[in-house]
Design an enzyme around this catalytic site. Structure first.
Site, mmCIF file in Angstrom:
data_model
loop_
_atom_site.group_PDB
_atom_site.id
_atom_site.type_symbol
_atom_site.label_atom_id
_atom_site.label_comp_id
_atom_site.label_asym_id
_atom_site.label_seq_id
_atom_site.Cartn_x
_atom_site.Cartn_y
_atom_site.Cartn_z
ATOM 1 N N LYS A 12 56.442 -32.011 -16.061
ATOM 2 C CA LYS A 12 56.785 -31.450 -14.750
ATOM 3 C C LYS A 12 55.808 -31.915 -13.681
ATOM 4 O O LYS A 12 56.202 -32.156 -12.540
ATOM 5 C CB LYS A 12 56.852 -29.926 -14.844
ATOM 6 C CG LYS A 12 57.912 -29.435 -15.820
ATOM 7 C CD LYS A 12 57.878 -27.923 -15.971
ATOM 8 C CE LYS A 12 58.865 -27.468 -17.046
ATOM 9 N NZ LYS A 12 58.479 -27.938 -18.412
ATOM 10 N N CYS B 68 61.210 -21.243 -21.357
ATOM 11 C CA CYS B 68 62.239 -21.760 -22.262
ATOM 12 C C CYS B 68 62.550 -20.702 -23.317
ATOM 13 O O CYS B 68 62.605 -20.999 -24.509
ATOM 14 C CB CYS B 68 61.820 -23.083 -22.885
ATOM 15 S SG CYS B 68 60.197 -23.070 -23.672
ATOM 16 N N ASP C 43 55.366 -22.581 -14.994
ATOM 17 C CA ASP C 43 56.151 -22.793 -16.214
ATOM 18 C C ASP C 43 55.296 -22.314 -17.377
ATOM 19 O O ASP C 43 54.535 -23.078 -17.952
ATOM 20 C CB ASP C 43 56.523 -24.268 -16.362
ATOM 21 C CG ASP C 43 57.431 -24.519 -17.551
ATOM 22 O OD1 ASP C 43 58.567 -24.024 -17.548
ATOM 23 O OD2 ASP C 43 56.979 -25.196 -18.493
ATOM 24 N N ASP D 22 41.737 -20.703 -16.828
ATOM 25 C CA ASP D 22 42.724 -19.696 -17.192
ATOM 26 C C ASP D 22 43.504 -19.366 -15.930
ATOM 27 O O ASP D 22 42.940 -18.877 -14.947
ATOM 28 C CB ASP D 22 42.016 -18.449 -17.723
ATOM 29 C CG ASP D 22 42.986 -17.403 -18.253
ATOM 30 O OD1 ASP D 22 44.138 -17.352 -17.777
ATOM 31 O OD2 ASP D 22 42.592 -16.617 -19.126
ATOM 32 N N PRO E 162 52.008 -30.773 -21.270
ATOM 33 C CA PRO E 162 51.475 -32.145 -21.322
ATOM 34 C C PRO E 162 51.812 -33.015 -20.118
ATOM 35 O O PRO E 162 51.511 -34.200 -20.130
ATOM 36 C CB PRO E 162 52.132 -32.702 -22.587
ATOM 37 C CG PRO E 162 53.455 -32.014 -22.635
ATOM 38 C CD PRO E 162 53.193 -30.610 -22.131
#
Length: 306
Positions: A112, A230, A177, A157, A109
């Site tokens: 970063k 993460c 990320d 994509d 969202p």
């Protein structure tokens, strides 16, 4: 079985690791330097009676022990943005310069993306991409609220991202990320552990390999690519790096992060990885009272493919 137990052989203190993963995660905000200074933010928070604690390893981060990030007027004015402590690490590792061309491959969202824009003084170009059309509204909202003008939002994509619609054919730096199994976010979202399956880990690792491969291809020779997740899963971390090191002309490089980390692992179950994956950083919750994270920095060589 708690999926975190599969990672106990990787940590120095299994009991502390599990206990930290079971504690709630502190709310954290980042100062948006495009709209405000640190001093201006602290004055505003004090005037509002908002309790805050500076994060000792980053001058622009504050913990809010008594409330969520979005409940004060400096946030609504774009002076602050809610962002986990470990979430700022990829941006620090990428270290973009004003005027550069940067690709944020999985941007929504937008925490970063907006951090990168701040580091670039809102100069240059950030191509903030996400394959999930539904998440782009949050990305656009956050860039607008924080006053970002150097970000172009795209919906592709990332595995086969095309630079042909752009006015240039290579990036100076790329941030990857990737979507992941999210075990490192269990402190704020315990449901991820209930929903975890090894099949999902193995499936999403293939996607991660393809996205990182495309980022290396799209970044100029000598440019920088930062890969982050993460999750604690080596299948999604070191194994992805090992794959790209073998498939593309790139190398892992040493870099420093301003908090306690552990090096990447070279062996996991029946797999072994390139020794250079030790240059990556693993962040465990019990070392810094944060979420879990993984971050690696690559230098690109060879020719760019548009």
């Amino acid at each position: 079985m708690n999926p975190l137990e599969r990672y106990l052989p990787l940590v120095d203190d299994p009991d502390a690791f599990l206990a930290a993963c079971d504690r709630p995660l502190p709310s954290v905000v980042r100062v948006n330097g495009i709209k405000a200074t640190r001093d201006r933010v602290t004055d505003a928070l004090e005037a509002e009676g908002v309790t805050f604690e500076p994060v000792d390893w980053h001058d622009e981060l504050f913990r809010l022990p008594d409330r969520s990030p979005g409940t004060n007027w400096p946030y609504f004015h774009g002076w602050l943005h809610g962002q986990e402590e470990v979430s700022v690490l990829p941006g620090l590792a990428l270290d973009p310069e004003p005027g550069e061309r940067v690709w944020d491959a999985c941007a929504a969202p937008g925490s970063k993306t907006t951090q990168l824009a701040d580091a670039m003084d809102d100069e240059g170009t950030i191509v903030a991409n996400d394959s999930n059309l539904g998440r782009l509204s949050a990305l656009r909202h956050n860039t607008e609220r924080l006053g970002i003008t150097n970000a172009a939002v795209t919906n592709q994509d990332a595995r086969n991202f095309s630079l042909k619609p752009l006015a240039f054919d290579e990036f100076d730096r790329s941030l990857v990320d990737v979507p992941c199994s999210c075990e490192g976010t269990c402190r704020k979202n315990p449901d991820v552990l209930d929903e975890w399956t090894l099949g999902h880990v193995e499936q999403i690792a293939g996607i991660q390999k393809s996205i990182l491969t495309r980022a290396v291809q799209a970044t100029k020779p000598g440019g920088t690519v930062v890969y982050s997740t993460c999750t604690f899963a080596p299948e999604e971390n070191e194994a992805v790096l090992d794959h790209v090191l073998d498939a593309e002309d790139c190398e892992l490089v040493e870099f420093d992060l301003p908090l306690e980390t552990r090096p990447g692992v070279t062996e996991w179950e029946d797999e072994s990885f390139d020794e250079s994956v030790r240059k990556a950083h693993r962040v465990y919750p019990h070392h810094n009272d944060t979420g879990g994270f993984f971050c690696a920095k690559l230098r690109v060589g060879g020719e760019v493919s548009a």
